[in-house]
Design a protein around this motif. Structure first.
Motif, PDB file in Angstrom:
ATOM      1  N   THR A  59      -3.989   5.316   3.881  1.00  0.00           N
ATOM      2  CA  THR A  59      -4.754   5.334   2.582  1.00  0.00           C
ATOM      3  C   THR A  59      -5.988   6.243   2.400  1.00  0.00           C
ATOM      4  OG1 THR A  59      -5.715   3.155   2.920  1.00  0.00           O
ATOM      5  CG2 THR A  59      -3.489   3.275   1.698  1.00  0.00           C
ATOM      6  N   TRP A  79      -4.502   9.756   2.658  1.00  0.00           N
ATOM      7  CA  TRP A  79      -3.934  10.057   1.456  1.00  0.00           C
ATOM      8  C   TRP A  79      -5.208  10.307   0.373  1.00  0.00           C
ATOM      9  CZ3 TRP A  79      -0.162   5.261   0.973  1.00  0.00           C
ATOM     10  CH2 TRP A  79       0.852   5.447   2.091  1.00  0.00           C
ATOM     11  N   THR A  80      -6.241   9.620   0.319  1.00  0.00           N
ATOM     12  CA  THR A  80      -7.555   9.905  -0.434  1.00  0.00           C
ATOM     13  C   THR A  80      -7.873  11.509  -0.319  1.00  0.00           C
ATOM     14  OG1 THR A  80      -7.921   7.617  -0.418  1.00  0.00           O
ATOM     15  CG2 THR A  80      -9.615   9.142  -1.317  1.00  0.00           C
ATOM     16  N   ASN A 108      -9.510   2.261  -1.161  1.00  0.00           N
ATOM     17  CA  ASN A 108      -9.669   2.133   0.382  1.00  0.00           C
ATOM     18  C   ASN A 108     -10.464   3.533   0.780  1.00  0.00           C
ATOM     19  OD1 ASN A 108      -7.665   0.001   0.047  1.00  0.00           O
ATOM     20  ND2 ASN A 108      -6.611   0.691   1.492  1.00  0.00           N
ATOM     21  N   ASN A 155       1.017  -1.279  -0.155  1.00  0.00           N
ATOM     22  CA  ASN A 155       0.069  -0.096   0.008  1.00  0.00           C
ATOM     23  C   ASN A 155       0.969   1.412  -0.044  1.00  0.00           C
ATOM     24  OD1 ASN A 155      -2.671  -0.639  -0.196  1.00  0.00           O
ATOM     25  ND2 ASN A 155      -2.897  -1.428   2.114  1.00  0.00           N
ATOM     26  N   GLY A 175      -1.736  -2.563  -7.002  1.00  0.00           N
ATOM     27  CA  GLY A 175      -2.519  -2.581  -5.725  1.00  0.00           C
ATOM     28  C   GLY A 175      -3.142  -4.050  -5.539  1.00  0.00           C
ATOM     29  N   HIS A 215      -1.336   2.069  -7.928  1.00  0.00           N
ATOM     30  CA  HIS A 215      -1.362   2.542  -6.335  1.00  0.00           C
ATOM     31  C   HIS A 215      -2.409   3.501  -6.348  1.00  0.00           C
ATOM     32  CE1 HIS A 215       2.552   0.511  -5.139  1.00  0.00           C
ATOM     33  NE2 HIS A 215       1.692  -0.406  -4.934  1.00  0.00           N
ATOM     34  N   SER A 222      -6.218  -6.108  -3.218  1.00  0.00           N
ATOM     35  CA  SER A 222      -7.317  -5.981  -2.346  1.00  0.00           C
ATOM     36  C   SER A 222      -7.881  -7.125  -1.974  1.00  0.00           C
ATOM     37  CB  SER A 222      -8.414  -4.834  -2.611  1.00  0.00           C
ATOM     38  OG  SER A 222      -9.641  -4.859  -1.714  1.00  0.00           O
ATOM     39  N   ASN A 248       2.294   4.898  -1.248  1.00  0.00           N
ATOM     40  CA  ASN A 248       1.989   5.891  -1.800  1.00  0.00           C
ATOM     41  C   ASN A 248       2.189   6.280  -3.139  1.00  0.00           C
ATOM     42  OD1 ASN A 248       1.558   8.860  -2.214  1.00  0.00           O
ATOM     43  ND2 ASN A 248       1.360   9.383  -0.393  1.00  0.00           N
ATOM     44  N   TYR A 249       1.337   6.626  -4.126  1.00  0.00           N
ATOM     45  CA  TYR A 249       1.753   6.626  -5.390  1.00  0.00           C
ATOM     46  C   TYR A 249       2.593   7.480  -5.921  1.00  0.00           C
ATOM     47  CZ  TYR A 249      -0.685  10.960  -6.464  1.00  0.00           C
ATOM     48  OH  TYR A 249      -0.957  12.323  -6.757  1.00  0.00           O
ATOM     49  N   LYS A 260      -5.848   2.092  -6.152  1.00  0.00           N
ATOM     50  CA  LYS A 260      -5.754   1.181  -4.815  1.00  0.00           C
ATOM     51  C   LYS A 260      -6.364   2.193  -3.489  1.00  0.00           C
ATOM     52  CE  LYS A 260      -5.946  -2.342  -1.882  1.00  0.00           C
ATOM     53  NZ  LYS A 260      -5.422  -1.827  -0.477  1.00  0.00           N
ATOM     54  N   MET A 261      -5.695   3.395  -3.527  1.00  0.00           N
ATOM     55  CA  MET A 261      -5.830   4.187  -2.714  1.00  0.00           C
ATOM     56  C   MET A 261      -7.267   4.814  -2.654  1.00  0.00           C
ATOM     57  SD  MET A 261      -3.970   8.224  -2.317  1.00  0.00           S
ATOM     58  CE  MET A 261      -5.241   8.675  -3.644  1.00  0.00           C
TER      59      MET A 261
END
Length: 457
Positions: free
Chosen positions: A262, A265-266, A187, A104, A127, A180, A129, A106-107, A183-184
């Motif tokens: 995550t 971060w979103t 999440n 996971n 990513g 990534h 899941s 950070n992009y 995937k972030m």
């Protein structure tokens, strides 16, 4: 096919068993030798140990792999990823080898690493899941990049991933480190859906005085229809669990929610890109508020307890409101992905993204087909949108907290009814001379409009 895996924690161990079961020969390494022994023991018990090689260091791992090499990293995000990458370079990987960061991360770190290691090996991101169960039996896999090394491993990942109606839930969704990012956002949507379900429970439990078991039955009924989803199903199961004394297990759990980053971060990236995802942000803040007592500002943020009010709810309206709010949470996440793709020129394919979410992952749901239809479908849901408006109003009257429910209603109302932005922009120009744009498209200041109006008079 021969592949290496670095990192044999819960996810790494289960993904390793999945890879072996699908016919790959796996060379595995973890700095903790006990993790390797545990994996070997599991492989032996399932009759798959002949395709597994546990190594004691990265140098041995690289030597055992036939070039061009394929190495998967499932190590904690951050400095450890760089540490392993540097050690792999020292161990002898070369520019024809592909290293895939499956954690996971950070992009933004992924973008930096692609540049940092571009002359040393192919660095790619993916990513994953589905938790431990998904990793073992078929996760959702959101890969990215156009590295040539993908051609070697892609057919195998299509087998390893979950499948939905015969189609794999593995896809290269876009360029660079977009896997990534996707995937972030996955999440972030997960945060919103989990909190929304918790708010439905809160409203039924404390707003209508139902027991956890009664709420579980309602959720179970919803799960048997169009609202079937992984998160709603497990929530129903959780609420049905009781002690031997008949006490609901959910009542024994401390009311503090953890987070691994995550979701935050979103929210941060949405703000940076200027894309509104209020339902996702509200879910992150809701988790923070459950931990208020542990902060230095606890005294300033702790107020006297207040009484709440019971209400009467129409369960069909509640179901419609939940469905509509869920759809909007997904749509916000997809808008964020689309905006980031445009800003970074990733060329993310949203249809491929949704395909990876159809099975194996935490946010899988039967109504993803509806989400794929887009805004046009949302606009047809008049009954559901009215239900969201009514249920949100009733919920707020209880005095309880509904951050995602209320944020979702506000989001939809802001985009579908007259806004108040003209007054806020006028305020900005009044004290800061930031300028205003009239309905005719002219750019001026508030004082100019006053003068024009005076002349007209």
């Amino acid at each position: 096919m021969q592949v290496a895996l670095v990192g044999l924690g819960v996810m790494g161990k289960n993904l390793a068993l999945n890879l072996i079961e699908q016919g790959m020969t796996l060379v595995a390494y973890d700095k903790n030798p006990d993790a390797g022994e545990e994996l070997l023991s599991c492989a032996k018990s399932q009759g798959m140990a002949d395709r597994l090689h546990i190594v004691s260091d990265l140098g041995d791992m690289v030597k055992r792999l036939t070039p061009p090499r394929s190495v998967l990293l499932l190590v904690p995000a951050g400095e450890l990823v760089d540490k392993v990458c540097n050690e792999l370079v020292e161990a002898g990987v070369d520019c024809n080898d592909i290293i895939v960061d499956c954690g996971n991360s950070n992009y933004k770190d992924g973008i930096s690493r692609k540049l940092k290691y571009q002359n040393k090996f192919e660095f790619a991101t993916m990513g994953i899941s589905g938790g431990a169960e998904g990793a073992r039996h078929g996760p959702a896999m959101m890969a990215s990049g156009s590295e040539g090394g993908w051609e070697r491993v892609e057919p195998w990942f299509e087998k390893v991933a979950a499948s939905y109606k015969g189609e794999s839930c593995f896809a290269r969704v876009g360029q660079s480190a977009s896997g990534h990012f996707v995937k972030m956002v996955h999440n972030g949507i997960e945060y919103a859906l989990m909190q929304l379900i918790a708010e439905m429970y809160q409203l039924l439990r404390l707003g209508t005085n139902r027991t956890p078991h009664e709420v579980a039955e309602i959720f179970n009924q919803w799960s048997e229809g169009a609202l079937n989803s992984y998160l709603l199903s497990i929530s129903s199961h959780i609420l049905s669990l009781e002690t031997d004394a008949g006490e609901a297990l959910v009542d024994l759990i401390d009311n503090k929610v953890g987070a691994k980053g995550t979701g935050l971060w979103t929210a941060q990236n949405a703000l940076e890109l200027g894309i509104a995802v209020p339902s996702l942000v509200a879910a992150v803040q809701a988790r923070h508020l459950t931990n208020t007592a542990d902060t230095h500002a606890a005294k300033e943020m702790t107020y006297a307890a207040k009484a709440t009010t019971l209400i009467e709810l129409d369960l069909d309206e509640l179901k419609d409101a939940f469905m509509f709010a869920s759809l909007l949470a997904y749509r916000q996440g997809l808008a964020l992905i689309k905006g980031a793709s445009r800003a970074h020129q990733w060329k993310v394919d949203l249809s491929k993204t949704l395909q990876t979410w159809r099975a194996g992952c935490i946010i899988r749901a039967d109504y993803l087909d509806n989400i794929a239809e887009g805004v046009e479908f949302i606009d047809t849901l008049e009954t559901e949108s009215l239900a969201l408006r009514k249920i949100t109003g009733q919920a707020m009257m209880t005095g309880l907290a509904f951050p995602v429910l209320s944020s979702t209603q506000t989001y939809f109302a802001t985009l579908t009814t007259p806004s108040n932005g003209h007054l806020v922009q006028a305020q900005r120009d009044y004290f800061g001379e930031h300028g205003i744009k009239t309905r005719c498209g002219d750019v001026c200041h508030l004082t100019d409009l006053v003068e024009i109006d005076a002349k007209v008079r």
